[in-house]
Design a protein around this motif. Structure first.
Motif, mmCIF file in Angstrom:
data_model
loop_
_atom_site.group_PDB
_atom_site.id
_atom_site.type_symbol
_atom_site.label_atom_id
_atom_site.label_comp_id
_atom_site.label_asym_id
_atom_site.label_seq_id
_atom_site.Cartn_x
_atom_site.Cartn_y
_atom_site.Cartn_z
ATOM 1 N N ARG A 22 -68.050 71.509 -110.402
ATOM 2 C CA ARG A 22 -68.944 70.373 -110.183
ATOM 3 C C ARG A 22 -68.723 70.386 -108.918
ATOM 4 N NH1 ARG A 22 -68.194 69.400 -115.082
ATOM 5 N NH2 ARG A 22 -70.090 69.918 -116.686
ATOM 6 N N LEU A 58 -71.334 65.347 -111.566
ATOM 7 C CA LEU A 58 -71.390 65.381 -112.731
ATOM 8 C C LEU A 58 -72.248 63.679 -112.699
ATOM 9 C CD1 LEU A 58 -70.386 65.451 -115.692
ATOM 10 C CD2 LEU A 58 -68.398 64.955 -114.953
ATOM 11 N N LEU A 64 -68.294 67.032 -122.744
ATOM 12 C CA LEU A 64 -67.387 66.717 -121.784
ATOM 13 C C LEU A 64 -66.233 65.499 -123.406
ATOM 14 C CD1 LEU A 64 -69.981 64.957 -119.636
ATOM 15 C CD2 LEU A 64 -67.898 66.138 -119.222
#
Length: 136
Positions: free
Chosen positions: A17, A22, A50
């Motif tokens: 990412r 995030l 996650l």
């Protein structure tokens, strides 16, 4: 697998990412809640997997940045967004600007790198602020 495959996001490794991505994704999930939500709720409704500890870490960072507020609910916290994605980006930009000693040079460099459309948008926004302040 070659190193270039891992760096480009190809192969077995998931794509890494971008900075702040995030945080923006978790903030988006929190907005969808429409009410104060726990870290467990955010984890459950996140699109992807996650770890709970990751969700807690990101929510804590967002709280430190004043992008979310939190209230105690027993032993846990309930989080509410105080900023949307655009607000979070603005907070980041402001924090970076505050870290520099020569604000004028930073802002001048930023403005000269803008596209013509973005420059016009900023001029328009500044013009509407000036008009509002003068009572027009």
């Amino acid at each position: 697998m070659r190193d270039s495959e891992a760096e480009s996001g190809h192969g077995d490794r998931p794509r890494r990412r971008g900075q702040g991505e995030l945080e923006s994704q978790i903030l988006h999930v929190l907005h969808r809640a429409g009410r104060p939500a726990s870290a467990a709720w955010v984890q459950e409704h996140f699109d992807g997997e996650l770890a709970y500890s990751t969700v807690i870490t990101i929510l804590t960072r967002l709280h430190e940045k004043r992008a979310v507020t939190r209230v105690r609910d027993g032993r846990a916290y309930l989080f509410t967004p105080a900023a949307d994605g655009a607000g979070l980006a603005a907070l980041r930009m402001r924090r970076m600007l505050d870290a520099e000693s020569d604000r004028q040079a930073v802002l001048a460099s930023f403005v000269t790198a803008l596209s013509a459309d973005d420059e016009q948008l900023i001029r328009s926004l500044l013009g509407s602020d000036s008009a509002a302040e003068s009572g027009s």
